[in-house]
Design a protein around this motif. Sequence first.
Motif, mmCIF file in Angstrom:
data_model
loop_
_atom_site.group_PDB
_atom_site.id
_atom_site.type_symbol
_atom_site.label_atom_id
_atom_site.label_comp_id
_atom_site.label_asym_id
_atom_site.label_seq_id
_atom_site.Cartn_x
_atom_site.Cartn_y
_atom_site.Cartn_z
ATOM 1 N N SER A 1 37.399 46.576 36.200
ATOM 2 C CA SER A 1 38.446 47.116 37.369
ATOM 3 C C SER A 1 38.394 46.370 38.601
ATOM 4 N N LEU A 2 37.041 46.385 39.202
ATOM 5 C CA LEU A 2 37.031 46.082 40.660
ATOM 6 C C LEU A 2 37.268 44.704 40.819
ATOM 7 N N VAL A 3 36.893 43.712 39.780
ATOM 8 C CA VAL A 3 37.203 42.545 40.116
ATOM 9 C C VAL A 3 38.847 42.439 40.059
ATOM 10 N N GLU A 4 39.457 42.884 39.233
ATOM 11 C CA GLU A 4 40.809 42.966 39.163
ATOM 12 C C GLU A 4 41.586 43.456 40.414
ATOM 13 N N SER A 5 41.032 44.195 40.932
ATOM 14 C CA SER A 5 41.862 45.081 42.059
ATOM 15 C C SER A 5 41.139 44.439 43.354
ATOM 16 N N ALA A 6 40.070 43.791 43.539
ATOM 17 C CA ALA A 6 39.555 43.234 44.717
ATOM 18 C C ALA A 6 39.911 41.730 45.062
ATOM 19 N N VAL B 1 30.264 48.275 33.195
ATOM 20 C CA VAL B 1 31.180 47.103 32.807
ATOM 21 C C VAL B 1 32.504 47.374 32.989
ATOM 22 N N GLU B 2 33.200 48.583 32.592
ATOM 23 C CA GLU B 2 34.588 48.838 32.600
ATOM 24 C C GLU B 2 34.764 48.856 34.220
ATOM 25 N N ASP B 3 34.227 49.549 34.893
ATOM 26 C CA ASP B 3 34.219 49.693 36.320
ATOM 27 C C ASP B 3 34.230 48.475 37.067
ATOM 28 N N ALA B 4 33.434 47.500 36.736
ATOM 29 C CA ALA B 4 33.044 46.145 37.328
ATOM 30 C C ALA B 4 34.290 45.265 37.025
#
Length: 79
Positions: free
Chosen positions: A74-79, A69-72
């Motif tokens: 972070s990915l949403v915030e960066s992509a 979940v944490e990776d997901a």
Amino acid sequence: KMRLGWDDPADAAAIARALGAAGAARVTVHARTRADGYSRPARWECFAPARDALPPGVEFVANGDVYGVEDALSLVESA
């Protein structure tokens, strides 16, 4: 699903543009080149050029190194 390119992540925008022009409804981008294989961390910073090259209405999906979940988030915030 596409990678960022064969060996240069700068190819991602051209590949995404071609997929959009060919009529793709959704493009999933794996954040590594073919030359990277799975040997390096995913290059999330390279998503924006591919995403921005897609025509309106084509769904963009980011992929690579999402293990929880944490990776997901972070990915949403960066992509």
